[in-house]
Motif scaffolding. Sequence first.
Motif, PDB file in Angstrom:
ATOM      1  N   MET A  31      51.183  28.939  67.099  1.00  0.00           N
ATOM      2  CA  MET A  31      51.612  28.825  68.493  1.00  0.00           C
ATOM      3  C   MET A  31      53.128  28.778  68.661  1.00  0.00           C
ATOM      4  SD  MET A  31      50.601  25.803  71.143  1.00  0.00           S
ATOM      5  CE  MET A  31      51.941  24.800  70.469  1.00  0.00           C
ATOM      6  N   PRO A  32      53.690  29.614  69.547  1.00  0.00           N
ATOM      7  CA  PRO A  32      55.104  29.448  69.865  1.00  0.00           C
ATOM      8  C   PRO A  32      55.297  28.136  70.637  1.00  0.00           C
ATOM      9  CG  PRO A  32      54.098  31.054  71.331  1.00  0.00           C
ATOM     10  CD  PRO A  32      53.054  30.689  70.305  1.00  0.00           C
ATOM     11  N   ALA A  33      56.487  27.535  70.476  1.00  0.00           N
ATOM     12  CA  ALA A  33      56.706  26.187  71.018  1.00  0.00           C
ATOM     13  C   ALA A  33      56.407  26.099  72.516  1.00  0.00           C
ATOM     14  CB  ALA A  33      58.144  25.753  70.747  1.00  0.00           C
ATOM     15  N   GLY A  34      56.709  27.169  73.239  1.00  0.00           N
ATOM     16  CA  GLY A  34      56.527  27.124  74.694  1.00  0.00           C
ATOM     17  C   GLY A  34      55.077  27.013  75.133  1.00  0.00           C
TER      18      GLY A  34
ATOM     19  N   HIS B 221      59.398  32.639  73.073  1.00  0.00           N
ATOM     20  CA  HIS B 221      59.113  31.205  73.173  1.00  0.00           C
ATOM     21  C   HIS B 221      57.709  30.993  73.769  1.00  0.00           C
ATOM     22  CE1 HIS B 221      60.186  26.998  73.273  1.00  0.00           C
ATOM     23  NE2 HIS B 221      59.952  26.897  74.558  1.00  0.00           N
ATOM     24  N   HIS B 222      57.226  32.016  74.441  1.00  0.00           N
ATOM     25  CA  HIS B 222      55.907  31.936  75.080  1.00  0.00           C
ATOM     26  C   HIS B 222      55.018  33.110  74.680  1.00  0.00           C
ATOM     27  CE1 HIS B 222      58.161  29.244  77.898  1.00  0.00           C
ATOM     28  NE2 HIS B 222      57.048  28.553  77.784  1.00  0.00           N
ATOM     29  N   GLU B 238      51.308  31.061  79.349  1.00  0.00           N
ATOM     30  CA  GLU B 238      52.307  30.250  78.645  1.00  0.00           C
ATOM     31  C   GLU B 238      52.433  30.650  77.183  1.00  0.00           C
ATOM     32  OE1 GLU B 238      49.642  29.152  80.195  1.00  0.00           O
ATOM     33  OE2 GLU B 238      50.183  27.651  81.709  1.00  0.00           O
ATOM     34  N   ASP B 239      51.532  31.483  76.706  1.00  0.00           N
ATOM     35  CA  ASP B 239      51.466  31.797  75.291  1.00  0.00           C
ATOM     36  C   ASP B 239      50.723  33.122  75.144  1.00  0.00           C
ATOM     37  OD1 ASP B 239      51.195  31.831  72.551  1.00  0.00           O
ATOM     38  OD2 ASP B 239      50.005  30.008  72.414  1.00  0.00           O
ATOM     39  N   ARG B 241      49.542  36.530  73.700  1.00  0.00           N
ATOM     40  CA  ARG B 241      49.284  37.075  72.374  1.00  0.00           C
ATOM     41  C   ARG B 241      49.096  38.589  72.462  1.00  0.00           C
ATOM     42  NH1 ARG B 241      48.100  32.569  68.944  1.00  0.00           N
ATOM     43  NH2 ARG B 241      49.233  30.866  69.937  1.00  0.00           N
TER      44      ARG B 241
END
Lengths: 491, 491
Positions: A31-34, B221-222, B238-239, B241
């Motif tokens: 997972m990216p931090a955001g 970052h997301h 938020e993430d 892929r």
Amino acid sequence: MSYSALEQHFEQLHHLQHLGAICGWDQATMMPAGGNEARAEALGTLAVLCHQQLQDPRLGDWFTAAEHDALNAEQQQSLAEMRRAWRDATLLPADLVRARSLAGSRCEHAWRSLRPANDWAGFLPLFEEVVSLSREAASARADALGLSRYDSLLEQYEPGMRSQTLDGLFGELGGWLPGLIAEVQEKQRFETVLPLQGPFATDKQKALGLEVMGWLGFDFHHGRLDVSAHPFCGGVSEDVRLTTRYDEADVAQALMGIVHETGHARYEQGLPAQWRRLPVGQARSMGVHESQSLFFEMQLGRHPAFLARLAPLLAQHFGEQPAFAADNLARLYTRVKPGFIRVDADEVTYPAHVMLRYDIERDLIEGRLEARDLPERWDQLMQHYLGLSTKGNYTNGCLQDIHWTDGSFGYFPSYTLGAIYAAQLAEAMQQQLGTFERLIGEDLPAVFGWLEQKVWRHASLLSTEALMTQASGQALSAAPFERHLKQRYSG
Amino acid sequence: MSYSALEQHFEQLHHLQHLGAICGWDQATMMPAGGNEARAEALGTLAVLCHQQLQDPRLGDWFTAAEHDALNAEQQQSLAEMRRAWRDATLLPADLVRARSLAGSRCEHAWRSLRPANDWAGFLPLFEEVVSLSREAASARADALGLSRYDSLLEQYEPGMRSQTLDGLFGELGGWLPGLIAEVQEKQRFETVLPLQGPFATDKQKALGLEVMGWLGFDFHHGRLDVSAHPFCGGVSEDVRLTTRYDEADVAQALMGIVHETGHARYEQGLPAQWRRLPVGQARSMGVHESQSLFFEMQLGRHPAFLARLAPLLAQHFGEQPAFAADNLARLYTRVKPGFIRVDADEVTYPAHVMLRYDIERDLIEGRLEARDLPERWDQLMQHYLGLSTKGNYTNGCLQDIHWTDGSFGYFPSYTLGAIYAAQLAEAMQQQLGTFERLIGEDLPAVFGWLEQKVWRHASLLSTEALMTQASGQALSAAPFERHLKQRYSG
């Protein structure tokens, strides 16, 4: 049939836990931090759902009715394990669960900055709240289970284990361990150990790790190896997610970390396919889980025969160097040095760290010790076991572990129980199959076959006591652990 | 307030969908093959739970009561979108949902082997069942929504779109497209295009892809980039892929695939943070989603100015070669060639594939065409649009797509609607900000800023019609798409 309804209900719970395990793994590895905030919310919702699943009002009726179902012995045990999960989830009043969870989060969160600041005074009031609520929870559990307060917490991690037994095992250990530690230090004082010369490129460490996992029978069709800040073995039995952390200056630690986690992983991969979706198909206890990782790391991984096999592999991946000699590796991996930090401890001093914590947490929960007196007791015991003073040093003393901050009292003994179980299993295995010298050199699959037969495939179908007795032909005892340590370290 | 109760309920649903999105991504990118069965079961349980969440009996009362809540305009729209999700989940009788899902799974599963076997006769009875149940579902939806049968299916993917509008748009397109296709082919007949000379190492392709994603403002970052057999854009806002697939013999396709998926990704990343957990905070429609990926791929990615920026980057990653010249890249990336397969089609012939499918699926659902007559209609339309015969060639004819096998009728128009929306947005943007020549060369952030303002931040707060009108100052029209294609391909 009510038992079928229960099976279906718990299978559904298992599927939800599967999603949580994979998303938890992802959070730690990919997972990216955001993405963290949204993930935390999603996992929070899942935790609530899982809890609701265990509090379904139909469960009580199903459990009552299932007593009249015609069940075979395995189903009976399955029913008992479902009932245990249900009981643990419903035993405490909702208000207390909420209050504990809140106090635990608050204390753990504060601890993350209070520990580096060596701030015991700041920690104490938060911790007192956690202790107080944990005592309350322990009382409620004790009343319901007919156990002492501390035993009722222990029961969550190590079902069937009692402090009376622990007092016996640890009392015995505590008798000879300080002497052994002193003796080994004296013996190793003039030993020459060459440190491994880095750097060790991450991709080469990974290739080596994968090769060693292959030796150890890790099933890559049902699992993988990745990187995380704190190594763990997660995922599900069908898809075990093992992680490690590489330090280019040091190959020894990551490598043995992989061996350790592979022990956890093989236990998970070896759980019986038929029962995997139900509580009875899960690992027996934290202690039995740790026994498998310690069997791999301590019994096998640090055995001279294993290190002799490892030596040419290291040279192959990183080029020759004198420190890769088998006897040097053996000295390196059995170095004993009393230190402040449990997670950095060697095989011999580690139990001292655990016994110290057991002594304290038992008395805290039973009301024989108050939180404010913890540092003093810590210091006394560190002096006693390891000859180290932690006066005024909270950071590397009683503030070093995360476990107590959220009220996980009763967990610590599992580590040393794991070491004791592993030694007993290793002794029995060698009596039945021959020495590790031979097995490691010629027949590792026989080692894993034995563990699969004696431990893995039984999941929670047997009690820990029955598991150990059936596997070793002996009642649980610390004697094999004593023989193991003395043979390896002062033999 | 009932609206708050609804918000909480739908946020919980969103969290469950989050877990499904991440575990789905994991399944396609990371999961070892042996984990598939357990994963499928876990995701199946999750799907049931999500469905139950939308069928919660309290929802009806909450929706009724929420009509009396004092809501601002955005909350009103949020309520409408929650209601739409609820309606779609509860509109069909449970028996029909089950029967459709079963028939769809069966047909799709069989299709996987029947397509390569060119076995239309084997496919037909399974497909007839899917068509029959889809008609039944369409009738039920049509009655409830006051729409025609086909429109009631279209409404699931492209809310507000009607076949009358589609007939107009596609009728117009169908008028000039065959002529344009012929003209472009004639024009390109004597053009020299140098093929790119591989091999192109995967790690270099990935480095290049990441660099281009950076240009395109992807927020690492997301989100992240990985590999899967079928590229997609998944995860959560938020993430995000994003995935691609590398072929060492061909860099052109993976690279433009990344540009395409980055368009989807930026839409997701640009959805308004405040609304992300609710239906109103999701992407407007499949067509609008595709408009963003096609804006990135077709309007920007294949623009000569973009390819001129790409040329030195290719040389930098893979070394110089004549084929990397900007004008050669432009010819390569705008090559037009009628073919059987939709997913391999170029920008100009792609709409023909979609119009053909629209024509067929509309008539199938409205009862004006029977499943058994599908191959004949397919052949006629392929002859008409692309001058190709598919007689007896089911594999590369009417069996090529997965969509219909599980009854996803109404989805296909989204692809070409996306191209039409993208062209209209691109024209309006250039009128407001200046030409792509300048923007791509000097000010890509202005392009993304405009899309964020006009499209992304509106999520589902506006209808597609309002979104397009507000962004472009014009009613929806195929004219900008016509001008775009003619300017690029026969200009």
